[in-house]
Every structure is written in C-alpha cells, then in structure tokens.
Design a protein around this motif. Structure first.
Motif, PDB file in Angstrom:
ATOM      1  N   ARG A 135      87.259 -60.773  44.313  1.00 48.42           N
ATOM      2  CA  ARG A 135      86.145 -61.235  43.476  1.00 48.42           C
ATOM      3  C   ARG A 135      85.469 -62.491  44.036  1.00 48.42           C
ATOM      4  NH1 ARG A 135      87.998 -65.662  40.717  1.00 48.42           N
ATOM      5  NH2 ARG A 135      90.256 -65.946  40.668  1.00 48.42           N
ATOM      6  N   HIS A 136      85.894 -62.947  45.194  1.00 46.96           N
ATOM      7  CA  HIS A 136      85.388 -64.220  45.725  1.00 46.96           C
ATOM      8  C   HIS A 136      84.116 -64.072  46.554  1.00 46.96           C
ATOM      9  CE1 HIS A 136      88.876 -66.538  44.386  1.00 46.96           C
ATOM     10  NE2 HIS A 136      89.606 -65.496  44.737  1.00 46.96           N
ATOM     11  N   GLY A 137      83.586 -62.861  46.647  1.00 43.70           N
ATOM     12  CA  GLY A 137      82.365 -62.705  47.426  1.00 43.70           C
ATOM     13  C   GLY A 137      81.956 -61.257  47.563  1.00 43.70           C
ATOM     14  N   ASP A 138      81.063 -61.021  48.490  1.00 44.84           N
ATOM     15  CA  ASP A 138      80.503 -59.699  48.733  1.00 44.84           C
ATOM     16  C   ASP A 138      80.789 -59.294  50.164  1.00 44.84           C
ATOM     17  OD1 ASP A 138      78.898 -57.386  48.084  1.00 44.84           O
ATOM     18  OD2 ASP A 138      77.304 -58.259  49.311  1.00 44.84           O
ATOM     19  N   VAL A 139      81.280 -58.080  50.350  1.00 48.62           N
ATOM     20  CA  VAL A 139      81.502 -57.522  51.681  1.00 48.62           C
ATOM     21  C   VAL A 139      80.512 -56.391  51.861  1.00 48.62           C
ATOM     22  CG1 VAL A 139      83.137 -56.376  53.217  1.00 48.62           C
ATOM     23  CG2 VAL A 139      83.938 -58.160  51.638  1.00 48.62           C
TER      24      VAL A 139
END
Length: 426
Positions: A349-353
């Motif tokens: 949930r810490h970013g977008d891949v």
C-alpha cells in the motif's frame, strides 16, 4: 565469483573521481560514481573489478546488449570502410536503409519519410520545426511532467525545472502546457482526462502546429495515460488539423513490449521521434512521419554535419536486426511478467507499481524524494544500478537490457525488493 570485490565506489573509481573534479565541468552529474571498464549482458564491470547488475541500460539505450555482437560487428566493418562523409555532401546507403527500416516499423501503413539526427533533443526540435513549417502555425502543446531534452527549445518543452531548466532561461516562446492523464494521482478515465486537456488547449491555444506527447512519460515518472487518452487526443488533432507528435525516444524499439508504445493504445501519430535504443549505444536519432508532412520542408532545411553518421547507421541496422531475430518485444513482455508481481508484493500500500515491458516503475505514495533516494542508495551500495525519476523525485525506474539473463535479473530484483521493504519501514 563474488560480484563485489570492494565497497561501492572502490579505490580506483575514487581516484578517477578525484581526477574528474579537475577536468570535467561540475554541471555534469552521475547517478553512481563507479567508472566502467567493460560490460556484459546485464552487467557492468568497473575499474575495481566489481560486477554491477545493470537495470538502467544507459537510460534505455543498450536494450540489445552491451556490446551486442551484431552491433559491434557492423561498427567494425563500417569503420574499416569509412567513418564520415556527411550525408549532405556525399550520401551513402546506410542512411537510406535506416530510413527505410524506420518507415516500415513505425505505426501506420501510410507513406512515410525519415530524417536522421544525433540525439533525442535534436530529433524533438526538428519535429517541431517540421510541424511548424508544414502547418504554417507556431504554437506547440506539451504536457505536465513531460521531458523532451536540454536544448533551449526542448527545455521549454520540458516540464521539470530542477535540474533541467533552473537558471538557463529565457526559453523559446509559443509553448503551452496541458494536464497529463495520471491514473495513480488523478483518478480520471482516459476520455475524461483528454476532455480536460483539450479544454485547456482550446482555451489557451486554439489549434496548435502540433501536440507533442510521450506515449509513456519517461523522466516525468513512467506515467502511462489511462486507456483512451491518446486516442481522444489523436482524434482531436485529426479533426482540427494539428499534428500529433509521439516522442518515442525512451519508449521505442521493443522497450515496452511493442516496437513503439503508441501501439498499446492503437494510435498512429503523424510524426514519431526516436533515439536511445535505436543504435545499440551509438548516437543516432530520427524523425519519421507522414510523407506529405516531411516533404513539406524545403531542400536544405533539415540536416546536420553528423546526423546519420555512417557508423551509427551501421550500428542501428545491427541493433534492429537483433531486435527482430531475438524477438525482443517478447523478451520485454517476459520481464514485465516476472518483475511486476514481485514489486507489487514488496510495495504493498506504500505506492504504485506500473509499467510496460522492460520500462517499469515504483512510485512511492509520499511525494518527497527521500524514500526513493534511500531505496536507490541501498541498491547502489549492493551493486545494482537503478535510476530515479518523477517530477517529485519519488519514483524508482527500471530499464534493464532486453537480453538480461534470467538469473541476473532475479538477483537484481531481489536486491531492489529488500531495499523497498527496508526503505518504506515495513
């Protein structure tokens, strides 16, 4: 054999760094201060004997390998025959053949023409020249987060101030910026984001000479617009008589799992700019476009002393042959299938891949650069070359060679996974 023999950078690299201070302008930066002695597929060997995993490809240049056998052989053969004549003085077949290949490979079945240059910025600048000449209009539309180069005109086209524009103005006029589709941040569908951009264009510009866009943005953060965004822009350009210019300098030549990234959204640009991966490490760039547009420019209006240098053309033909023979589009898709799930599990949930093919990115949710810098630094210390990007510097980008061996890729991604988990504090 152990990959790392010394700390990064090692003592010989540090000695060269000290020499550099007295010889090289301080304005030239380097991501990782190791000095490379030779390279293999997916590996860089520095002057201290450290073998670094290359997940950058010289910023998407050496996709076919480093050195690629066909490219090296073509260069050796050409240099033994002649190194330069200037195509504008006495032409040669290699230039013509590269243009024929580009005309066949770029999107669309219409009749095309190409012209060759030295760098991506030079190609973009000439695409704008061609569009202005062909349409009789002067304004150019670009997008938020765009990167198009470091010349005066291309700095004006580029969105990010630091380090690319700070202190270098004034810039070329008649450049207008529209909002980009940015699915992770704006939540809009492609048609919604296109309507927003078109509204800005119509209010601020009317009908420009061209709309210039990276089908997947590079330095701006590996931002792929939502489905339908590019197609809606293309439709608007066609209806209004503006030219759609696709900057495929970072995305082209199998990098995204297709020859060109515009293909992913079934878009056929009027003009396409290429460079980087075109010639396996030698400086070459091109503009390819509709024959009637390209041929609108008067004789002598395009060119340059080194544009389409015969050695670079030979390298390009070797690189394009390699891409086709090894099916590097399929190789890029395999890299995507291998790497994306692993990064998504690490990031959570810490970013977008996101990404296509071997053009992949992790954007950390925090819009400050600290986390990305921490993750990149951990990779560098472990001997894995990764790059950062994004308007806010909060994106890690991966551009591995398309020929990277599976074991080397696996090891490099494992280092990145650990760096991400530690870097986000999980």
């Amino acid at each position: 054999m152990t990959r790392l023999r010394t700390q990064i950078p090692g003592p010989r690299s540090l000695d060269l760094a000290a020499r550099r201070k007295g010889a090289v302008a301080a304005g030239v930066g380097s991501t990782l201060p190791v000095y490379v002695e030779r390279a293999e597929d997916g590996l860089l060997v520095d002057v201290d004997g450290n073998r670094l995993i290359d997940l950058a490809s010289g910023i998407a240049v050496t996709g076919v390998g480093n050195p690629a056998p066909r490219v090296a052989a073509a260069v050796h053969e050409q240099i033994d025959r002649f190194s330069h004549t200037c195509f504008m003085v006495t032409p040669y077949e290699g230039y013509v053949e590269v243009c024929e290949r580009l005309n066949a490979l770029t999107p669309g079945t219409h009749e095309k023409r190409s012209v060759l240059f030295n760098s991506g910025a030079e190609a973009v600048e000439n695409a704008v020249k061609i569009a202005r000449h062909a349409t009789g209009r002067t304004s150019v539309v670009v997008f938020d987060h765009a990167y198009h180069g470091r010349t005066n005109l291309t700095m004006a086209l580029t969105a990010k101030n630091m380090p690319y524009k700070q202190g270098f103005g004034p810039f070329a006029p008649e450049v207008y910026r529209a909002p980009m589709s940015y699915p992770y941040r704006d939540g809009l569908t492609g048609p919604e984001a296109a309507a927003r951009a078109i509204d800005v264009i119509e209010k601020q510009v009317g009908v420009p000479a061209c709309v210039l866009i990276e089908p997947i943005q590079g330095e701006g953060g590996f931002i792929e617009p939502a489905p339908g965004f590019l197609a809606a822009l293309a439709d608007w350009c066609r209806e209004r008589g503006a030219l759609l210019v696709a900057d495929e300098i970072q995305t082209g030549f199998c990098r995204t799992g297709a020859w060109f990234a515009a293909e992913h959204q079934d878009v056929v640009p009027d003009l396409v700019t290429t460079a980087k991966g075109i010639a396996g490490g030698l400086p070459l760039a091109a503009v390819t476009g509709r024959a009637e547009v390209m041929d609108a420019v008067h004789s002598g209006g395009l060119g340059g002393t080194y544009g389409g240098n015969p050695i670079a053309c030979a390298a390009a033909l070797g690189a394009i042959d390699t891409m086709a023979e090894l099916d590097l589009n399929a190789a890029a898709r395999r890299i995507e299938a291998t790497v994306l799930p692993r990064l998504r599990a690490a990031v959570g949930r810490h970013g977008d891949v996101r990404g296509r093919g071997a053009m992949l990115a992790v954007e950390f949710a925090d819009r400050t650069p600290e986390v990305a810098a921490r993750v990149a630094g951990a990779c560098h210390a472990a001997g894995v070359v990764v790059l950062t990007c994004g308007t806010h510097g909060n994106v890690i980008r991966l551009l591995p060679p398309l020929v990277i061996p599976d074991g080397v890729l696996d090891e490099g991604v494992a280092v990145l996974e650990q760096a991400i988990v530690e870097g986000v504090g999980r």
